[in-house]
Design a protein around this motif. Structure first.
Motif, PDB file in Angstrom:
ATOM      1  N   UNK A 229     -21.921   9.038  -4.295  1.00 47.54           N
ATOM      2  CA  UNK A 229     -21.741  10.373  -3.890  1.00 47.54           C
ATOM      3  C   UNK A 229     -20.211  10.476  -3.454  1.00 47.54           C
ATOM      4  N   UNK A 230     -19.473  11.475  -3.429  1.00 51.97           N
ATOM      5  CA  UNK A 230     -18.046  11.311  -2.952  1.00 51.97           C
ATOM      6  C   UNK A 230     -17.557  12.501  -2.988  1.00 51.97           C
TER       7      UNK A 230
ATOM      8  N   UNK B 195     -23.085  21.467   3.449  1.00 47.69           N
ATOM      9  CA  UNK B 195     -22.655  20.667   4.698  1.00 47.69           C
ATOM     10  C   UNK B 195     -22.648  19.144   4.692  1.00 47.69           C
ATOM     11  N   UNK B 196     -21.687  18.585   5.052  1.00 46.50           N
ATOM     12  CA  UNK B 196     -21.265  17.094   4.651  1.00 46.50           C
ATOM     13  C   UNK B 196     -22.622  16.206   5.358  1.00 46.50           C
ATOM     14  N   UNK B 197     -22.863  14.980   4.700  1.00 45.62           N
ATOM     15  CA  UNK B 197     -23.703  14.167   5.137  1.00 45.62           C
ATOM     16  C   UNK B 197     -23.066  12.882   4.861  1.00 45.62           C
ATOM     17  N   UNK B 198     -23.468  12.034   5.768  1.00 47.20           N
ATOM     18  CA  UNK B 198     -22.897  10.453   5.661  1.00 47.20           C
ATOM     19  C   UNK B 198     -23.029   9.988   4.141  1.00 47.20           C
TER      20      UNK B 198
ATOM     21  N   UNK C 126     -26.193   7.932   3.486  1.00 48.31           N
ATOM     22  CA  UNK C 126     -27.251   8.247   3.503  1.00 48.31           C
ATOM     23  C   UNK C 126     -27.608   9.350   2.343  1.00 48.31           C
ATOM     24  N   UNK C 127     -26.413  10.027   1.774  1.00 45.46           N
ATOM     25  CA  UNK C 127     -26.617  10.933   0.766  1.00 45.46           C
ATOM     26  C   UNK C 127     -26.643  10.189  -0.621  1.00 45.46           C
ATOM     27  N   UNK C 128     -26.230   9.114  -0.791  1.00 45.70           N
ATOM     28  CA  UNK C 128     -26.119   8.334  -2.197  1.00 45.70           C
ATOM     29  C   UNK C 128     -27.569   7.981  -2.445  1.00 45.70           C
TER      30      UNK C 128
ATOM     31  N   UNK D 232     -31.022  18.379   4.248  1.00 49.60           N
ATOM     32  CA  UNK D 232     -31.531  19.153   5.341  1.00 49.60           C
ATOM     33  C   UNK D 232     -32.419  18.258   6.024  1.00 49.60           C
ATOM     34  N   UNK D 233     -33.365  17.616   5.353  1.00 50.35           N
ATOM     35  CA  UNK D 233     -34.366  16.650   6.018  1.00 50.35           C
ATOM     36  C   UNK D 233     -33.739  15.555   6.836  1.00 50.35           C
ATOM     37  N   UNK D 234     -32.782  14.991   6.045  1.00 50.35           N
ATOM     38  CA  UNK D 234     -32.129  13.833   6.543  1.00 50.35           C
ATOM     39  C   UNK D 234     -31.236  14.201   7.818  1.00 50.35           C
ATOM     40  N   UNK D 235     -30.612  15.140   7.650  1.00 52.13           N
ATOM     41  CA  UNK D 235     -29.829  15.751   9.091  1.00 52.13           C
ATOM     42  C   UNK D 235     -30.876  16.187  10.315  1.00 52.13           C
TER      43      UNK D 235
END
Length: 364
Positions: free
Chosen positions: A65-66, A156-159, A162-164, A323-326
């Motif tokens: 992710x990047x 929408x940005x995600x840490x 957590x996204x990887x 979205x579920x992570x957020x």
């Protein structure tokens, strides 16, 4: 050429080692991604262990992710966008056209064989081409090239840490339950193996509202985490008879099962615990062959199906997972242990030994 760092496999049976490399600019529909985080998956470890010497040097990594830092003229992602890199697909075959890119006709070539290590290759080590393109990315690096099919934009940005894992292991586990098995609140599901994929399946079953969710694993800490993530019961296969225990816990056995171990004896147990007309989803990459208890399958009317990447279309499924992570409904942070890229050796060893569930390298 752009200076970069990458974990490069240099010898058969060895481990990747951080090395100075260069990466070419993007062309056509490619984007150059500055990798902010990348997960280490069991697939990286298992494929690296049997990678042929004639195809080295090689860079693995497929949960990158990047941020896009450069884009080719036909690219779909734009500079500055956060992207999750996932599996590659051709976009043209029948399965891709029907929304099943995980079963692309060219999946093996595009994901598991890497590129041809020629002048078109993305990476160079000491001026010589390096085999890359693993899952269309080879993201054990500070930079990677990818193409539209495996580049998912997050609006929408995600840490990054957590996204990887959404790129493969979480997508596979959650998707296997929600997309392939499609349980209802009346269903009972058992998950064999409480690694990143298995625990993601537990989370998927909780999201689906399954009546009972049983996790089977020999590691007490993983069983405790499975309970925290939604398992209603757990079983240690070294302590009890699994078939009897699962039968007792579920009132006669589950109707759905997920095997993330790819161990033939575990697969056989999974089929044995299922009640009549139950379904077993196979998602693990390990043993390529296992004996099938044909009499059991016929007698109980069982269904056994393989699931790749959670049966997902990543361009819709990964943003939904994000979205579920957020919202807190998908607590991926419970799986993740972060390491700096400079500690790649430690992270790789942790992945090989199973000491941590989901090692994630931070490259910034």
């Amino acid at each position: 050429m752009i200076d970069a760092r990458a974990a490069v496999l240099l010898e058969a049976g060895g481990d990747p080692r951080l090395s100075d490399v260069t990466i070419r600019p993007p062309v056509d529909d490619e984007v150059l991604v500055r990798i902010d985080a990348v997960g280490i998956c069991h697939t990286d470890v298992s494929v690296a262990a049997r990678w042929p010497a004639k195809r080295m040097p090689m860079v693995f990594g497929h949960e990158g992710v990047g941020t896009v830092v450069a884009a080719g003229p036909a690219a779909r992602a734009a500079e500055g966008q956060q992207v999750v890199l996932t599996f590659a697909s051709c976009g043209r075959c029948g399965d891709c056209a029907d929304g099943r890119p995980a079963y692309c006709d060219r999946s093996t070539d595009l994901n598991l064989r890497g590129d041809r290590r020629d002048e078109a290759s993305a990476l160079r080590l000491g001026g010589e081409p390096v085999t890359g393109g693993f899952f269309g990315q080879s993201s054990f690096a500070t930079h990677a090239l990818s193409r539209p099919a495996n580049t998912v934009v997050l609006t929408t940005a995600l840490a990054p840490e957590l996204a990887a894992p959404l790129g493969c292991s979480v997508q596979t586990g959650v998707g296997t339950v929600l997309n392939a098995l499609s349980p209802t609140p009346d269903d009972v599901l058992v998950v064999f193996g409480a690694g990143a994929v298995g625990l993601s399946a537990v989370m998927g079953a909780k999201i689906a509202g399954c009546r009972a969710i049983v996790a089977v694993d020999p590691v007490p800490e993983r069983l405790a985490l499975a309970t925290e993530l939604g398992a209603t019961a757990t079983v240690d296969p070294t302590a009890v008879d699994v078939v009897a225990a699962v039968g007792d816990l579920t009132g006669g056995g589950p109707n759905l099962a997920v095997d993330s171990t790819a161990i033939p004896s575990v697969i056989a147990t999974a089929m044995t615990v299922l009640r009549s007309c139950g379904t077993l989803a196979l998602v693990g990459l390990g043993a390529l062959n296992a004996e099938l208890p044909v009499g059991l399958i016929l007698g109980k009317g069982l269904r056994v199906r393989g699931v790749v990447e959670g049966d997902s279309d990543p361009h819709t499924f990964i943003p939904w997972l994000a979205d579920l992570v957020r919202s807190g409904e998908l607590p991926v942070d419970k799986l993740v242990t972060t390491f700096d890229l400079s500690a790649f050796d430690e992270a790789w060893a942790a992945a090989k030994s199973g000491r941590v569930i989901k090692p994630v390298l931070l490259t910034g």
